[in-house]
Design an enzyme around this catalytic site. Sequence first.
Site, PDB file in Angstrom:
ATOM      1  N   VAL A 113       0.068  -1.553  -8.380  1.00 39.71           N
ATOM      2  CA  VAL A 113       0.095  -2.597  -7.369  1.00 39.71           C
ATOM      3  C   VAL A 113       0.031  -1.925  -6.017  1.00 39.71           C
ATOM      4  O   VAL A 113       0.684  -0.892  -5.798  1.00 39.71           O
ATOM      5  CB  VAL A 113       1.384  -3.451  -7.472  1.00 39.71           C
ATOM      6  CG1 VAL A 113       1.418  -4.512  -6.378  1.00 39.71           C
ATOM      7  CG2 VAL A 113       1.506  -4.089  -8.847  1.00 39.71           C
ATOM      8  N   CYS A 114      -0.785  -2.482  -5.120  1.00 38.68           N
ATOM      9  CA  CYS A 114      -0.838  -2.004  -3.745  1.00 38.68           C
ATOM     10  C   CYS A 114      -1.228  -0.513  -3.714  1.00 38.68           C
ATOM     11  O   CYS A 114      -2.128  -0.087  -4.426  1.00 38.68           O
ATOM     12  CB  CYS A 114       0.514  -2.277  -3.093  1.00 38.68           C
ATOM     13  SG  CYS A 114       0.577  -2.219  -1.304  1.00 38.68           S
ATOM     14  N   THR A 115      -0.529   0.282  -2.924  1.00 41.67           N
ATOM     15  CA  THR A 115      -0.883   1.700  -2.790  1.00 41.67           C
ATOM     16  C   THR A 115      -0.415   2.547  -3.966  1.00 41.67           C
ATOM     17  O   THR A 115      -0.630   3.757  -3.974  1.00 41.67           O
ATOM     18  CB  THR A 115      -0.329   2.279  -1.474  1.00 41.67           C
ATOM     19  OG1 THR A 115       1.092   2.068  -1.421  1.00 41.67           O
ATOM     20  CG2 THR A 115      -0.993   1.598  -0.276  1.00 41.67           C
ATOM     21  N   THR A 133      -6.792  -1.769  -3.895  1.00 39.97           N
ATOM     22  CA  THR A 133      -5.503  -1.359  -3.339  1.00 39.97           C
ATOM     23  C   THR A 133      -5.235  -2.174  -2.087  1.00 39.97           C
ATOM     24  O   THR A 133      -6.023  -3.054  -1.715  1.00 39.97           O
ATOM     25  CB  THR A 133      -5.488   0.154  -3.035  1.00 39.97           C
ATOM     26  OG1 THR A 133      -4.151   0.556  -2.683  1.00 39.97           O
ATOM     27  CG2 THR A 133      -6.426   0.512  -1.901  1.00 39.97           C
ATOM     28  N   GLY A 162      -4.373  -5.532  -5.535  1.00 48.00           N
ATOM     29  CA  GLY A 162      -4.329  -5.349  -4.084  1.00 48.00           C
ATOM     30  C   GLY A 162      -2.900  -5.307  -3.571  1.00 48.00           C
ATOM     31  O   GLY A 162      -1.957  -5.024  -4.316  1.00 48.00           O
TER      32      GLY A 162
END
Length: 201
Positions: A113-115, A133, A162
């Site tokens: 998830v995310c970074t 991302t 993202g």
Amino acid sequence: MVDITAAIVCFDGFDELDAIGPYEVLENGARAGGSVETRLMTLEPTDRVTASHGLRIEPDGVLEDPDSPDLDLLLVPGGGWADGGGVRTVVADGRLPDLVAQLYANGTTVASVCTGAMVLADAGLLEGRPATTHHDAVADLEAHADVVDARVVDDGDVLTAGGVTAGIDLALWLLEREFGADVAQRVAREMEHERRGEVVR
């Protein structure tokens, strides 16, 4: 009987919602008929982990513990990439990317998830693959993956989401993929979450 054993790895500076959002979705999935067990895990024994906004959690166990059950799914949250903490720290340390690569080689499906995608990139899992991302890390991820403008990307045994709230959609997609649309719909309704974006496969 649990069909899927999932772990969300937590480290100092992880973003709270990146981890707790998917955790709640998966736990609700278990209540809605999905056979899944989800635990919050760390790399080393510790009584407490402090997230990026100050939330402190008590982890369930250690990923490297030889007594841990085989993992079907490992989810890596993001957090701290833009300000030099969290994910940047664990990437620089190297142990988490190495463990992610080892678990993947042993057959564990890996998601971020995310970074958290930067951990997967450092583990060598995203070369030549579609991935997404947080918008702050897109330029960095482009050196390692075929970056896709999507909320959730499912490339089979590697999935990416993202920024931040996209982790909820990722976890709902995992419920749908593994246990059917009805389970995912029941959880989304229970959480009053409106799913966004098509999953890129």
